[in-house]
Design a protein around this motif. Sequence first.
Motif: not given
Length: 232
Positions: A15-18, A23-24, A29-32, A128-133
């Motif tokens: 979880a820390n790595s994700a 964060v990176d 100040g931008r749309d994310n 980006a997409a953070f996904l489960g499996i």
Amino acid sequence: MNFELQVFSTENDLANSAKEIFVDLHLPGRDNTFIVPGGRTPIPFFHKLARLTLDWNRTTLILSDERLVSEESPDSNIGMLKKNFVDLLEGNNNPYLVPVVNGFPTEQSTKILDSLNYSTKSLVPPKAAFLGIGSDGHTASLFPDSVEDYTGANPFCMCKRFSEPFERISITMDILCSTPRIIFLVSGVTKKSIVKKLMKSTKSPNPLPVQQVIENSVGEIMVLCDNSALPE
């Protein structure tokens, strides 16, 4: 398979790595816009995001999938996301959430899906997409035993599992494959067999949905796996 595999001692380290990857990628100040997973695995990830000092007002979080149930249901992904992330934020610093579907009659599902696809076309593909499996090889609500067509240019499709009384909305295969960066979060002993399949160097003649995403993706793919999910 064409992906980077990172293995962590614990689910907390995963979880820390994700969180650090998020964060990176999150530009102040931008749309994310990000796709985020439902289910139980990402809860530690969401808890860590909630502790960050970020401008969430210009951030859109698109759930990879949602069950068409009330937010109070334990099956609700939006309910899970609010409880474990949004409700932990201070003040009015809240992201825009998609889709917010607080249950509706089945006969309205087509109209709701059409409206949702129309309103979210400008949001995809996301950063980006953070996904489960799943242990059966599904990701989002793209299941190997699905009879629905989950391809196409629309952001979302409707899915239904025979074993469930409710319908689901899922991000489509084409949107996932066009996303520039995909990060899979994989934790738990029940995922050993699917991680083993992903690590094979040869393509499967009948690829599972997660294998199809990896094989057809135009972006970078990373699999974050804890020790309990790593095959022996």
